[in-house]
Design a protein around this motif. Structure first.
Motif, mmCIF file in Angstrom:
data_model
loop_
_atom_site.group_PDB
_atom_site.id
_atom_site.type_symbol
_atom_site.label_atom_id
_atom_site.label_comp_id
_atom_site.label_asym_id
_atom_site.label_seq_id
_atom_site.Cartn_x
_atom_site.Cartn_y
_atom_site.Cartn_z
ATOM 1 N N SER A 118 2.955 -41.731 -6.288
ATOM 2 C CA SER A 118 2.775 -40.275 -6.341
ATOM 3 C C SER A 118 3.596 -39.512 -5.306
ATOM 4 O O SER A 118 3.131 -38.494 -4.786
ATOM 5 N N LEU A 119 4.808 -39.954 -5.022
ATOM 6 C CA LEU A 119 5.648 -39.216 -4.073
ATOM 7 C C LEU A 119 6.048 -37.884 -4.692
ATOM 8 O O LEU A 119 6.633 -37.845 -5.773
ATOM 9 N N ILE A 120 5.721 -36.817 -4.002
ATOM 10 C CA ILE A 120 6.072 -35.472 -4.454
ATOM 11 C C ILE A 120 6.437 -34.619 -3.243
ATOM 12 O O ILE A 120 5.795 -34.723 -2.203
ATOM 13 N N VAL A 121 7.503 -33.852 -3.396
ATOM 14 C CA VAL A 121 7.869 -32.847 -2.401
ATOM 15 C C VAL A 121 8.108 -31.555 -3.165
ATOM 16 O O VAL A 121 8.815 -31.550 -4.186
ATOM 17 N N ASP A 122 7.515 -30.481 -2.698
ATOM 18 C CA ASP A 122 7.702 -29.174 -3.317
ATOM 19 C C ASP A 122 9.203 -28.863 -3.422
ATOM 20 O O ASP A 122 9.964 -29.151 -2.501
ATOM 21 N N GLU A 123 9.601 -28.295 -4.553
ATOM 22 C CA GLU A 123 11.028 -28.029 -4.802
ATOM 23 C C GLU A 123 11.681 -27.236 -3.678
ATOM 24 O O GLU A 123 12.843 -27.473 -3.350
ATOM 25 N N THR A 124 10.957 -26.314 -3.076
ATOM 26 C CA THR A 124 11.542 -25.481 -2.023
ATOM 27 C C THR A 124 11.844 -26.263 -0.748
ATOM 28 O O THR A 124 12.577 -25.773 0.110
ATOM 29 N N HIS A 125 11.290 -27.477 -0.634
ATOM 30 C CA HIS A 125 11.492 -28.274 0.579
ATOM 31 C C HIS A 125 12.278 -29.560 0.338
ATOM 32 O O HIS A 125 12.449 -30.363 1.264
ATOM 33 N N ARG A 126 12.741 -29.762 -0.886
ATOM 34 C CA ARG A 126 13.526 -30.963 -1.166
ATOM 35 C C ARG A 126 14.860 -30.876 -0.438
ATOM 36 O O ARG A 126 15.429 -29.802 -0.272
ATOM 37 N N GLY A 127 15.338 -32.044 0.005
ATOM 38 C CA GLY A 127 16.589 -32.092 0.757
ATOM 39 C C GLY A 127 16.397 -31.938 2.253
ATOM 40 O O GLY A 127 17.367 -31.936 3.008
ATOM 41 N N ASN A 128 15.155 -31.824 2.700
ATOM 42 C CA ASN A 128 14.863 -31.660 4.130
ATOM 43 C C ASN A 128 14.282 -32.927 4.763
ATOM 44 O O ASN A 128 13.677 -32.856 5.817
ATOM 45 N N LYS A 129 14.434 -34.072 4.098
ATOM 46 C CA LYS A 129 13.992 -35.384 4.602
ATOM 47 C C LYS A 129 12.480 -35.577 4.607
ATOM 48 O O LYS A 129 11.979 -36.537 5.173
ATOM 49 N N ILE A 130 11.741 -34.667 3.984
ATOM 50 C CA ILE A 130 10.285 -34.809 3.946
ATOM 51 C C ILE A 130 9.904 -36.046 3.143
ATOM 52 O O ILE A 130 9.055 -36.838 3.563
ATOM 53 N N GLY A 131 10.512 -36.243 1.975
ATOM 54 C CA GLY A 131 10.220 -37.419 1.152
ATOM 55 C C GLY A 131 10.524 -38.707 1.886
ATOM 56 O O GLY A 131 9.719 -39.640 1.891
ATOM 57 N N ALA A 132 11.684 -38.757 2.524
ATOM 58 C CA ALA A 132 12.060 -39.957 3.283
ATOM 59 C C ALA A 132 11.074 -40.202 4.418
ATOM 60 O O ALA A 132 10.645 -41.343 4.655
ATOM 61 N N ASN A 133 10.670 -39.154 5.110
ATOM 62 C CA ASN A 133 9.726 -39.323 6.219
ATOM 63 C C ASN A 133 8.355 -39.780 5.731
ATOM 64 O O ASN A 133 7.681 -40.569 6.412
#
Length: 153
Positions: free
Chosen positions: A71-86
Motif C-alpha cells: 500500500s505505498l502511496i504518496v499524494d500527487e502533490t508530494h511525489r518526487g520529494n523522496k517521501i516514498g523512498a524514505n
C-alpha cells in the motif's frame, strides 16, 4: 517543507483511506477495509508534510524471514520529494530490527523499487498464501500485470 514520519494510530484510518482512494479506484492499490486496516495498524508508517498526511506504506510480515511492502502511496502533490523512498527506508530499518531476511513488493512501479535495491523475481516463487489471501481481491485477478521484486536484507 517539513516531513514527519510516524507509526499510524487507529485515528488515522479515515484520512489514510481518503488518500489512497484514487489509487484503489484505478486498481493500482488493493482496497483495505477500515477493519482490515485496524487489524494491521501497527504495520503502517505515515508521512506528514506540514501536519497533513502526504503518504504511507505498510510492512506486512508473512513468515519469520519474509515481509512485504504494501500500500505505498504518496499524494500527487508530494511525489518526487523522496517521501516514498524514505517510507521504504523506514520499512527496511524496521524489517532489519525484527530480524527479517527479505522484503517483497508487488508493484507497477518497478524502476522505483529497483532504485532502492529490489530485484525482480518470478511470481511463481511467491508464497502460495500470498496469492490466495490478497491477489484474489484484486480488480485485475487473475490477469496480473504487477512485477514481483525482492530485497535481501
Amino acid at each position: 517543507m517539513k516531513v514527519e514520519y510516524k507509526k499510524a494510530s487507529l485515528g488515522d484510518i479515515q484520512v489514510m483511506q481518503e488518500l489512497v482512494d484514487p489509487e484503489v479506484e484505478s486498481g493500482v492499490i488493493l482496497e483495505r477495509s477500515s477493519d482490515e486496516m485496524a487489524t494491521n495498524i501497527r504495520s503502517y508508517i505515515l508521512a506528514y508534510v506540514d501536519g497533513k498526511l502526504a503518504g504511507f506504506c505498510a510492512l506486512h510480515i508473512h513468515t519469520a524471514s519474509l515481509a512485504e511492502i504494501r500500500s505505498l502511496i504518496v499524494d500527487e502533490t508530494h511525489r518526487g520529494n523522496k517521501i516514498g523512498a524514505n517510507l521504504i527506508y523506514k520499512c527496511v530499518d524496521e524489517a532489519k530490527t525484527l530480524g527479517l531476511q527479505k522484503l517483497l513488493s508487488l508493484t507497477y512501479r518497478q524502476s522505483f523499487f529497483e532504485n532502492l535495491g529490489f530485484v525482480e523475481i518470478q511470481k511463481e516463487s511467491l508464497p502460495e498464501h500470498k496469492i490466495w489471501a490478497d491477489c484474489i481481491k484484486c480488480k485485475h485477478f487473475p490477469i496480473c500485470n504487477e512485477v514481483s521484486l525482492i530485497k535481501n536484507l
